[in-house]
Scaffold this motif. Structure first.
Motif, short mmCIF file in Angstrom:
data_model
loop_
_atom_site.label_atom_id
_atom_site.label_comp_id
_atom_site.label_asym_id
_atom_site.label_seq_id
_atom_site.Cartn_x
_atom_site.Cartn_y
_atom_site.Cartn_z
N ASN A 83 36.41 51.57 56.50
CA ASN A 83 36.21 51.67 57.95
C ASN A 83 37.17 50.74 58.69
OD1 ASN A 83 34.59 53.28 59.47
ND2 ASN A 83 32.69 52.28 58.85
N TYR B 91 32.79 49.81 53.85
CA TYR B 91 32.98 48.89 54.98
C TYR B 91 34.47 48.58 55.15
CZ TYR B 91 31.76 45.04 58.15
OH TYR B 91 31.62 44.23 59.25
N GLY C 139 40.69 42.15 58.84
CA GLY C 139 40.87 43.59 58.77
C GLY C 139 40.73 44.11 57.35
N ARG D 275 40.71 51.99 58.68
CA ARG D 275 40.96 53.05 59.66
C ARG D 275 41.26 52.44 61.03
NH1 ARG D 275 37.45 56.28 56.48
NH2 ARG D 275 35.55 55.45 57.39
N LEU D 276 40.53 51.38 61.36
CA LEU D 276 40.80 50.69 62.63
C LEU D 276 42.20 50.06 62.60
CD1 LEU D 276 39.85 49.71 65.42
CD2 LEU D 276 38.90 47.72 64.29
N ASP D 277 42.56 49.49 61.45
CA ASP D 277 43.90 48.90 61.32
C ASP D 277 44.98 49.95 61.56
OD1 ASP D 277 42.81 46.48 60.74
OD2 ASP D 277 43.27 46.49 58.60
N ARG D 278 44.78 51.13 60.99
CA ARG D 278 45.79 52.19 61.16
C ARG D 278 45.91 52.58 62.64
NH1 ARG D 278 44.13 53.89 55.94
NH2 ARG D 278 42.47 55.23 56.76
N ASP E 140 36.00 41.32 58.47
CA ASP E 140 35.82 41.23 59.93
C ASP E 140 36.91 40.39 60.58
OD1 ASP E 140 33.61 42.83 60.17
OD2 ASP E 140 32.17 41.20 59.90
#
Lengths: 154, 181
Positions: free
Chosen positions: A44, A41, A14, A47-50, A11
């Motif tokens: 997921n 987790y 990342g 993916r946000l980092d990318r 969290d």
């Protein structure tokens, strides 16, 4: 380190292990490998980092324009020049070499001459706005009278 | 990523003595770094350029105040830029509250400054809607490559508080992007 700790690391930093603190990376990765829910987790978060990585800035900034805005000198330089000037003046007024006795003498003479000039020009008004002459003469006459009659000290 | 130049404290000392070449070296490195941060924070290119230039101008004017024992140059400059961004956003917020309707829509600028990609529009929007502290925390740690300790120092919060901001920022972004990712 437990599952909650790894979730916290993900969290905060990342999903990419290279962003994790060195001290927890190995143990956190080991836990992710063991725990499918944790691995999901982390995936997921990755993916946000990318997505975040794709938001690149295209703006350009002109260093030459910035340099053109610079004042001639930094305040530190201006201040140090002022300090150096005062320092030089003080050294001239108070030399360590006795042969240069005329320097403090000249400085003193110059100060006196400057004061006389100010007084002569009437810049400094030494007269009081109130005339005390009468009061002073009265007090002086009383003192003399007291001394004459021998009342003084009784 | 911010990175750093070799022997920065010496370069800053030279700047304090009025050395323009030393300043140009530092500005060449840090102007794009601080500019990138300001663009992400403000999403208005002209304002970001002003903030970046003002930050570096303060390096020229206040280099004598910099203490390399206390913080890195990168941290010091980011701290100045952070305060300038906060000032700008407060002023814009006050101006927007006083004028009706708002004339400065950030979404019209973001397309110009970020690489054009339609699928990223939602994330851009989500990022711009994050509370200021959460957005600052995420941008400084993720894009500027600063450590949590450095970012906490810049924002004037504890490391623990910064981590809470990062957690909330990421959770909020994930919620916004659930359909996309």
């Amino acid at each position: 380190m437990n599952t909650a700790d790894v979730r916290r690391v993900i969290d905060v930093y990342g999903g990419s292990p290279e962003r994790w603190p060195n001290s927890v990376r190995a143990s956190a990765l080991a836990l992710c490998a063991e725990n499918a829910e944790l691995a999901d987790y982390r995936a997921n978060a990755q993916r946000l980092d990318r997505q975040l990585d794709r938001l690149e800035v295209r703006a350009s900034f002109d260093v030459a324009a910035l340099c053109a805005r610079l004042p001639d000198q930094t305040p530190a330089v201006v201040a140090s020049r002022w300090v150096i000037s005062v320092d030089k003046l003080l050294h001239w007024c108070f030399p360590t070499d006795r042969n240069h006795w005329w320097q403090p003498a000249s400085a003193a003479m110059l100060s006196v001459a400057f004061g006389v000039l100010l007084g002569w020009q009437g810049v400094v008004d030494l007269r009081s706005s109130e005339d005390w002459t009468t009061e002073e003469q009265y007090l002086f006459s009383r003192t003399v009278a007291t001394l004459d009659t021998g009342e003084f000290g009784q | 990523m911010a990175g750093s130049l070799a022997d920065e404290p010496e370069l800053v000392s030279q700047v304090a003595r009025g050395d323009r070449d030393a300043f140009t070296t530092l500005a060449g490195h840090y102007l794009p770094v601080i500019g990138g941060y300001a663009v992400r924070m403000l999403q208005v290119p002209s304002a970001a350029e002003d903030v970046a230039q003002e930050t570096l101008l303060r390096l020229w004017l206040k280099a004598g105040n910099y203490n390399s024992q206390k913080s890195s140059l990168s941290t010091w400059l980011h701290q100045i830029a952070y305060h300038l961004c906060v000032d700008y956003l407060r002023l814009r917020g006050r101006f927007a509250a006083e004028t009706d309707p708002p004339t400065d829509d950030p979404t019209t600028h973001t397309d110009a400054i970020y690489t054009a990609n339609e699928t990223d529009a939602k994330l851009r929007q989500a990022l711009s809607e994050l509370p200021l502290t959460q957005r600052t925390a995420l941008i400084l740690t993720y894009y500027q490559g600063l450590t949590n300790r450095e970012v906490a120092e810049i924002m004037g919060v504890s490391v623990r508080a910064l981590e809470s901001l990062l957690v909330r920022a990421r959770q909020r972004l994930r919620r916004c992007m659930e359909e996309e990712i």
